[in-house]
Write a protein that holds these residues in place. Structure first.
Motif, mmCIF file in Angstrom:
data_model
loop_
_atom_site.group_PDB
_atom_site.id
_atom_site.type_symbol
_atom_site.label_atom_id
_atom_site.label_comp_id
_atom_site.label_asym_id
_atom_site.label_seq_id
_atom_site.Cartn_x
_atom_site.Cartn_y
_atom_site.Cartn_z
ATOM 1 N N GLY A 195 12.076 7.656 70.752
ATOM 2 C CA GLY A 195 12.689 8.487 69.723
ATOM 3 C C GLY A 195 12.235 9.922 69.687
ATOM 4 N N HIS A 196 11.588 10.397 70.728
ATOM 5 C CA HIS A 196 11.019 11.744 70.705
ATOM 6 C C HIS A 196 12.064 12.854 70.758
ATOM 7 N N LYS A 197 13.327 12.482 70.829
ATOM 8 C CA LYS A 197 14.373 13.489 70.762
ATOM 9 C C LYS A 197 14.335 14.215 69.423
ATOM 10 N N GLY A 198 13.693 13.587 68.424
ATOM 11 C CA GLY A 198 13.548 14.220 67.112
ATOM 12 C C GLY A 198 12.708 15.482 67.132
ATOM 13 N N LYS A 199 12.013 15.752 68.239
ATOM 14 C CA LYS A 199 11.201 16.966 68.345
ATOM 15 C C LYS A 199 12.030 18.180 68.758
ATOM 16 N N VAL A 283 2.223 30.974 74.696
ATOM 17 C CA VAL A 283 3.213 29.957 74.316
ATOM 18 C C VAL A 283 3.706 30.179 72.885
ATOM 19 N N LEU A 284 5.023 30.086 72.722
ATOM 20 C CA LEU A 284 5.646 29.989 71.407
ATOM 21 C C LEU A 284 6.116 28.549 71.264
ATOM 22 N N ALA A 285 5.494 27.791 70.348
ATOM 23 C CA ALA A 285 5.731 26.357 70.248
ATOM 24 C C ALA A 285 6.392 25.987 68.934
ATOM 25 N N LEU A 286 7.393 25.112 69.000
ATOM 26 C CA LEU A 286 8.155 24.683 67.830
ATOM 27 C C LEU A 286 7.774 23.252 67.470
ATOM 28 N N PHE A 287 7.290 23.073 66.237
ATOM 29 C CA PHE A 287 6.826 21.768 65.783
ATOM 30 C C PHE A 287 7.587 21.309 64.548
ATOM 31 N N GLY A 288 7.806 19.999 64.458
ATOM 32 C CA GLY A 288 8.425 19.393 63.284
ATOM 33 C C GLY A 288 7.740 18.102 62.905
ATOM 34 N N PRO A 289 8.147 16.962 63.515
ATOM 35 C CA PRO A 289 7.555 15.672 63.148
ATOM 36 C C PRO A 289 6.157 15.447 63.721
ATOM 37 N N THR A 290 5.777 16.175 64.757
ATOM 38 C CA THR A 290 4.448 16.023 65.336
ATOM 39 C C THR A 290 3.507 17.089 64.785
ATOM 40 N N SER A 291 2.214 16.887 65.007
ATOM 41 C CA SER A 291 1.203 17.716 64.356
ATOM 42 C C SER A 291 0.810 18.941 65.180
ATOM 43 N N PRO A 292 1.076 20.156 64.669
ATOM 44 C CA PRO A 292 0.594 21.348 65.367
ATOM 45 C C PRO A 292 -0.924 21.480 65.308
ATOM 46 N N TYR A 293 -1.539 20.819 64.330
ATOM 47 C CA TYR A 293 -3.002 20.871 64.215
ATOM 48 C C TYR A 293 -3.656 20.118 65.378
ATOM 49 N N LYS A 294 -3.077 18.987 65.748
ATOM 50 C CA LYS A 294 -3.649 18.165 66.807
ATOM 51 C C LYS A 294 -3.140 18.556 68.200
ATOM 52 N N SER A 312 5.953 16.330 56.656
ATOM 53 C CA SER A 312 5.596 16.559 58.055
ATOM 54 C C SER A 312 4.194 17.173 58.173
ATOM 55 N N PRO A 313 3.480 16.864 59.261
ATOM 56 C CA PRO A 313 3.917 15.981 60.341
ATOM 57 C C PRO A 313 3.871 14.509 59.917
ATOM 58 N N CYS A 332 12.696 19.069 59.265
ATOM 59 C CA CYS A 332 11.570 19.882 59.726
ATOM 60 C C CYS A 332 11.956 20.713 60.947
ATOM 61 N N MET A 333 12.918 20.226 61.735
ATOM 62 C CA MET A 333 13.436 20.992 62.865
ATOM 63 C C MET A 333 14.778 21.633 62.530
ATOM 64 N N GLU A 334 15.633 20.899 61.835
ATOM 65 C CA GLU A 334 16.981 21.380 61.534
ATOM 66 C C GLU A 334 16.972 22.636 60.664
ATOM 67 N N ASP A 335 16.013 22.741 59.751
ATOM 68 C CA ASP A 335 15.973 23.886 58.835
ATOM 69 C C ASP A 335 15.220 25.089 59.396
ATOM 70 N N MET A 336 14.714 24.984 60.586
ATOM 71 C CA MET A 336 14.007 26.097 61.216
ATOM 72 C C MET A 336 15.024 27.131 61.686
ATOM 73 N N THR A 337 14.948 28.330 61.160
ATOM 74 C CA THR A 337 15.966 29.340 61.441
ATOM 75 C C THR A 337 15.636 30.162 62.684
ATOM 76 N N VAL A 338 16.673 30.756 63.248
ATOM 77 C CA VAL A 338 16.485 31.645 64.394
ATOM 78 C C VAL A 338 15.681 32.876 63.979
ATOM 79 N N ASP A 339 15.925 33.377 62.784
ATOM 80 C CA ASP A 339 15.175 34.539 62.292
ATOM 81 C C ASP A 339 13.674 34.259 62.289
ATOM 82 N N TYR A 340 13.310 33.096 61.785
ATOM 83 C CA TYR A 340 11.894 32.710 61.704
ATOM 84 C C TYR A 340 11.262 32.631 63.091
ATOM 85 N N VAL A 341 11.940 31.961 64.014
ATOM 86 C CA VAL A 341 11.384 31.794 65.364
ATOM 87 C C VAL A 341 11.351 33.135 66.091
ATOM 88 N N PHE A 342 12.377 33.947 65.899
ATOM 89 C CA PHE A 342 12.400 35.260 66.549
ATOM 90 C C PHE A 342 11.248 36.141 66.053
#
Length: 353
Positions: A195-199, A283-294, A312-313, A332-342
């Protein structure tokens, strides 16, 4: 002293143990380190690692019955003093493997979820995992607790590429007439295992982000990376972006050599995220269900995109597949905007200039 390291599933987890291997080899006199791998990709990211004395490969998951015989006939007779299950190995397969080696000192972690069910009691020297502690540091904790190694400066992750591998990458770039570009690597996919497609962040948003970056950095050019699971997103980007190239048919070491020529790597949480860090690429990394801390990129300049929703995570290390625990379709991934990532990209880009 002879130490065996048990297999890890993905290239990211495998790379995150490389700092511990360096520390072990550098601090223990006369130690011999063997590392067991069960996939060509995990073997290949460890090739030529100077802190490994023996690199063993056997496809255990493909040949489970034969694998039992292989362990008993080829691994157990080596009489390892220690067997280390580096983090994360919260699966009965890894613990049974450790037990079958016959080593009297089997090191690893206890886990807060499904600990007994996954046979972690088969390890006889354990420490409890710590919430929000990076995987690299979880591995260092094992060295401190069971080998008395006190580490002040933890090294970065590493993949050791040969000069001829880098020359092949340079030839590829010259052939495609992009050797003078500001190269940005993109991994818009992820494994679909468990199910890791959720990332994954929206491919439409990746497309918009790439076009905005091109508007900011005129000399930029994008390389789209990924495995078979990522063909759909990479083919989409290859068709929609005329200042990008889908890198196909390359082995993991060839991919690493090309990533090493990138100025920045933009990615979902994935093995290629860790590979780019091991190549010392920002690296610019996008996180949602998994832990950016770990799991954040270790040892390199980076930015993390993470909305930090209350739920989340949510993913924990266990055999259970990834799922949206709140049933809100991975907001956690769907609501991440392009403005924010840019904006996060611009921060990182400004830092490396």
């Amino acid at each position: 002293m002879k130490i065996l390291v048990t297999p890890l599933y993905g290239i990211g987890d495998t790379l995150m143990m490389t700092p511990a291997l360096k520390i072990l080899k550098s601090n223990l006199k006369s130690v011999e380190i063997a590392v067991f791998t069960m996939f060509p990709s995990t073997r290949d990211v460890l090739l030529y690692n100077p802190y490994i004395d023996e690199l063993i490969y056997y496809p255990l998951l493909e040949k489970k019955i034969d694998g039992l015989s292989y362990i008993l006939k080829n691994i157990r007779p080596k009489n390892f003093d220690y067997v280390i299950n580096f983090y994360p190995t919260n699966r009965k397969d890894y613990n049974i493997f450790s037990f079958l080696t016959g080593s009297k000192k089997r090191i690893g972690h206890s886990y807060k979820v499904m600990n007994i069910r996954e046979f972690n009691f088969l390890k006889n020297k354990k420490i409890m995992e710590v919430d929000n502690l990076h995987n690299v540091l979880e591995n260092i904790r094992l060295l401190r607790e069971f080998f008395g190694i006190d580490v002040k400066d933890v090294p970065p992750m590493e993949i050791y590429l040969k000069e001829e591998e880098m020359e092949e990458a340079d030839e590829f770039l010259k052939k495609n007439k992009i050797d003078d570009k500001f190269l940005i690597g993109i991994h818009a996919g992820s494994s679909v295992f468990k199910g890791h497609k959720g990332k994954r962040w929206s491919i439409k948003k990746f497309e918009e982000l790439i076009k905005r970056i091109k508007g900011k950095i005129k000399e930029s050019f994008f390389l789209f990376f990924g495995a078979k699971d990522d063909e759909d997103v990479n083919e989409y980007l290859d068709k929609s972006i005329d200042f990008g190239l889908y890198v196909k048919g390359k082995g993991i070491r060839q991919v690493a050599a090309l990533i090493k020529r990138c100025k920045i790597f933009i990615t979902n949480d994935s093995g290629l995220m860790h590979l780019s860090a091991a190549c010392h690429v920002p690296v610019l990394a996008l996180f949602g269900p998994t832990s950016p801390y770990k799991l954040h990129p270790w040892g390199v300049k980076h930015r993390v995109c993470f909305l930090g929703l209350d739920c989340s995570p949510c993913f924990v290390y266990s055999p259970k597949p990834m799922r949206c625990v709140k049933g809100i379709n991975f907001k956690c991934m769907e609501d991440m905007t392009v403005d924010y990532v840019f904006d996060k990209f611009i921060e990182l880009y400004s830092e490396i200039q």
